[in-house]
Design a protein around this motif. Structure first.
Motif, PDB file in Angstrom:
ATOM      1  N   GLY A  18      -3.139   2.796   3.721  1.00 39.34           N
ATOM      2  CA  GLY A  18      -3.635   1.624   4.444  1.00 39.34           C
ATOM      3  C   GLY A  18      -3.457   1.705   5.943  1.00 39.34           C
TER       4      GLY A  18
ATOM      5  N   GLY B 167      -5.105  -1.703   6.101  1.00 45.07           N
ATOM      6  CA  GLY B 167      -4.758  -2.221   4.784  1.00 45.07           C
ATOM      7  C   GLY B 167      -4.116  -3.581   4.782  1.00 45.07           C
TER       8      GLY B 167
ATOM      9  N   ASN C  98       0.836  -1.199   0.000  1.00 42.44           N
ATOM     10  CA  ASN C  98       0.000   0.000   0.000  1.00 42.44           C
ATOM     11  C   ASN C  98       0.869   1.246   0.000  1.00 42.44           C
ATOM     12  OD1 ASN C  98      -2.808  -0.882   0.114  1.00 42.44           O
ATOM     13  ND2 ASN C  98      -2.312  -1.745   2.113  1.00 42.44           N
TER      14      ASN C  98
END
Length: 636
Positions: free
Chosen positions: A163, A168, A138
């Protein structure tokens, strides 16, 4: 705008693109991002028992469970925007990605790995049964472009996302995780600053009752102190009160001060949510000091989402909540100016109280960093740029705990049965007690005792929100022993379904963050991210079921690199071997790095680890014994 729409429409066939384009353009105009609200699932979003998921492998079903827990409305901060916590920490960037991921997981075999690019499922790729089933990255933006302004543009385009940490990586377990961390922080702050083991009658003032910060009220009561927590959003206050995490709510400062005085005098554990701006609360405490000479607060911190201060993470004291939201939408430049003015007032009040004996620390949310950028008086003269007038909680409180190898280890019982969680609690307690009997150092023993107390208190305080999960701080020895014992209990049928092991990214090895997790690294490497990246890679080939690596988390975009993992225990011998190998690396990596930077606790810890495992060989530092040689060598 056209590029953002083109990017979003890639998920859909041409025959429906015209209709969707109009909807998506309106979302982009109103919200600065295309969430695809039309595809919000019409199901009860929660962690279902693992057997309910239509998957070919237990690993895929476990990942599905963890994703749905992250989006459970009782867990997630803004579930419709796929935000789990922290104001903007997302699971995915849009709802098309959610549906695609769930589809891929339903088809996945043990010979495939799902690859995730910042919320986007790139696809299922051939691999092998010992490889991770899922690889997540991410926000992996090239460093020169990893700025807040570039992030806003790339997020609007749908090509990257924030995230946070366990949002995430699909490993959030609700605010229980931060409750435990906050309990340990407050207890150890009392020991360090107040020289007190008993915090009854001591007052802790802070702010935030949203995603992560929502834990502060419960933590204050478990620690035995008086907690006064300010929150501008009434919905967050009511949510925590309904959950039983917040005892009282008031929007009246006179009432708050009266309750504070009473609880302080009678040594009553209390969590009181002030519905208002924390700056008003701090300034009222200054007023009480000036008019009565009485310092009413002992410990202070802040958990506003200051990693994202100009997009709703911090609300200025000059405006009410609704008025501030309107200004943010219509005049973000003016909003930014008011936030910075508010931060200066915020710090000025804290400084007055700290000068009289209150102890304040930064909770790793970029509060002092953003206050400094706003021009507030937070400078620590003669210090390096990661140090401020007040320490981060890692520098003074949690850093040595990390160097001992302790960090936020957690697990989720995928059966959804509270009895399975109770069994794991008993197993963890027995493992820690057995370790104490076998002999550990005084500092390690104290941490084990704190965590045994935590487990025993956890059931009584109704800490489970969402999945049947538990967290405790443990070192390498404890994590491996608990994992092995839980896996054997699954094999023996004492636990009815697989258990997912994980941890917060905020851990010994998982995060390089110069203003938080690595703020007590003083050899100049605090801004280097080798540790977090090596951890992600090492976990992947030592047995993790899935791994994640993120830009940002806690302190904010461009300020941090962090990673996490999930590991499914299914009772097999293979799972036990994976756990032993992966968990050992997952701790030793960070302890070795902290040792090399000069931390004495880490030196002792890694030396002990090498004694216990003769295949572990770590480069140890030699100290410069005579500082005069440095002076002589640098004279010109």
């Amino acid at each position: 705008q056209k590029l953002a729409l083109r990017n979003a429409l890639r998920y859909f066939p041409p025959e429906i693109q015209k209709k969707l384009a109009l909807e998506f353009a309106e979302e982009l105009r109103l919200y600065g991002h295309i969430y695809m609200y039309r595809f919000f699932p019409d199901i009860e979003m929660r962690a279902y028992p693992i057997g309910d998921y239509p998957c070919k492998t237990k690993s895929a079903a476990a990942i599905m469970l963890m994703i749905m827990n992250n989006l459970d409305p009782s867990v997630a901060q803004f579930p419709q925007e796929l935000v789990t916590y922290g104001g903007n920490g997302q699971v995915f960037s849009n709802w098309a990605q959610f549906w695609l991921v769930m589809h891929y997981l339903s088809e996945m075999t043990e010979e495939q790995t799902l690859v995730m690019y910042s919320g986007h499922p790139l696809g299922l790729f051939p691999s092998h049964q010992y490889a991770p089933r899922l690889i997540i990255t991410n926000g992996m933006v090239i460093p020169n472009y990893s700025t807040r302004d570039e992030y806003e543009k790339m997020f609007a385009l749908g090509v990257t996302m924030y995230g946070q940490m366990t949002a995430g990586s699909y490993c959030y377990i609700g605010p229980q995780g931060i409750v435990h961390g906050t309990v340990l922080t407050v207890l150890n702050a009392g020991r360090r600053y107040l020289k007190a083991e008993d915090l009854s009658g001591k007052v802790f003032v802070t702010s935030g009752l949203g995603g992560m910060s929502g834990a502060q009220a419960k933590a204050a009561v478990i620690a035995g102190c008086v907690g006064i927590i300010a929150e501008v959003d009434e919905a967050a206050l009511l949510k925590r009160h309904k959950q039983g995490w917040l005892m009282e709510i008031s929007n009246n400062l006179d009432h708050c001060i009266a309750r504070l005085r009473d609880a302080r005098k009678n040594k009553i554990a209390l969590s009181l949510g002030y519905h208002g701006n924390v700056v008003d609360l701090w300034e009222r405490l200054v007023y009480e000091l000036d008019t009565t000479g009485e310092l009413l607060v002992d410990l202070g911190s802040d958990q506003t989402s200051c990693h994202n201060p100009f997009s709703g993470g911090y609300y200025p004291v000059q405006l009410g909540f609704e008025e501030a939201k309107q200004l943010l939408a219509t005049n973000p430049g003016k909003f930014r100016t008011l936030v910075q003015e508010s931060l200066k007032r915020h710090v000025a009040a804290i400084n007055r109280l700290a000068d009289k004996g209150m102890f304040f620390w930064d909770y790793g949310n970029a509060f002092l960093l953003e206050a400094q950028r706003a021009g507030a008086d937070v400078e620590k003269r003669g210090a390096n740029k990661t140090e401020f007038r007040y320490p981060s909680y890692v520098q003074h409180i949690m850093g040595d705990i990390f160097s001992l190898g302790f960090g936020p280890f957690r697990w989720v019982c995928t059966s959804g049965d509270p009895q399975d969680l109770a069994t794991t609690d008993s197993i963890a307690t027995a493992v820690l007690e057995d370790s104490i009997r076998q002999g550990v150092s005084t500092s390690v023993k104290q941490q084990y005792h704190d965590n045994i107390r935590w487990i025993r208190e956890a059931g009584r305080h109704s800490l489970v929100v969402g999945s049947q999960a538990r967290i405790l701080y443990s070192d390498q020895r404890g994590r491996v022993s608990i994992a092995v014992a839980i896996n054997r209990a699954i094999s023996e049928g004492r636990i009815k379904a697989p258990v997912v092991l994980s941890r917060d990214h905020h851990d010994v090895s998982g995060t390089d963050s110069p203003y938080r997790e690595t703020s007590n690294i003083y050899d100049g490497s605090a801004f280097c991210a080798d540790m977090a990246v090596q951890n992600f890679v090492g976990d992947a080939f030592r047995g993790a079921t899935w791994v994640a690596l993120h830009n940002g988390g806690g302190v904010g975009w461009g300020e941090v690199i962090n990673g996490g993992f999930g590991l499914v225990l299914d009772g097999s011998k293979e799972a036990e071997e994976r756990a032993k190998m992966m968990l050992s690396w997952d701790v030793s990596n960070g302890v070795a790095r902290r040792c090399w930077s000069g931390n004495d606790y880490a030196y002792e810890t890694i030396c002990q680890a090498m004694k216990e495992n003769d295949t572990l060989k770590v480069t140890l530092p030699h100290k410069v014994v005579d500082e005069n040689i440095l002076e002589q060598a640098t004279k010109h």
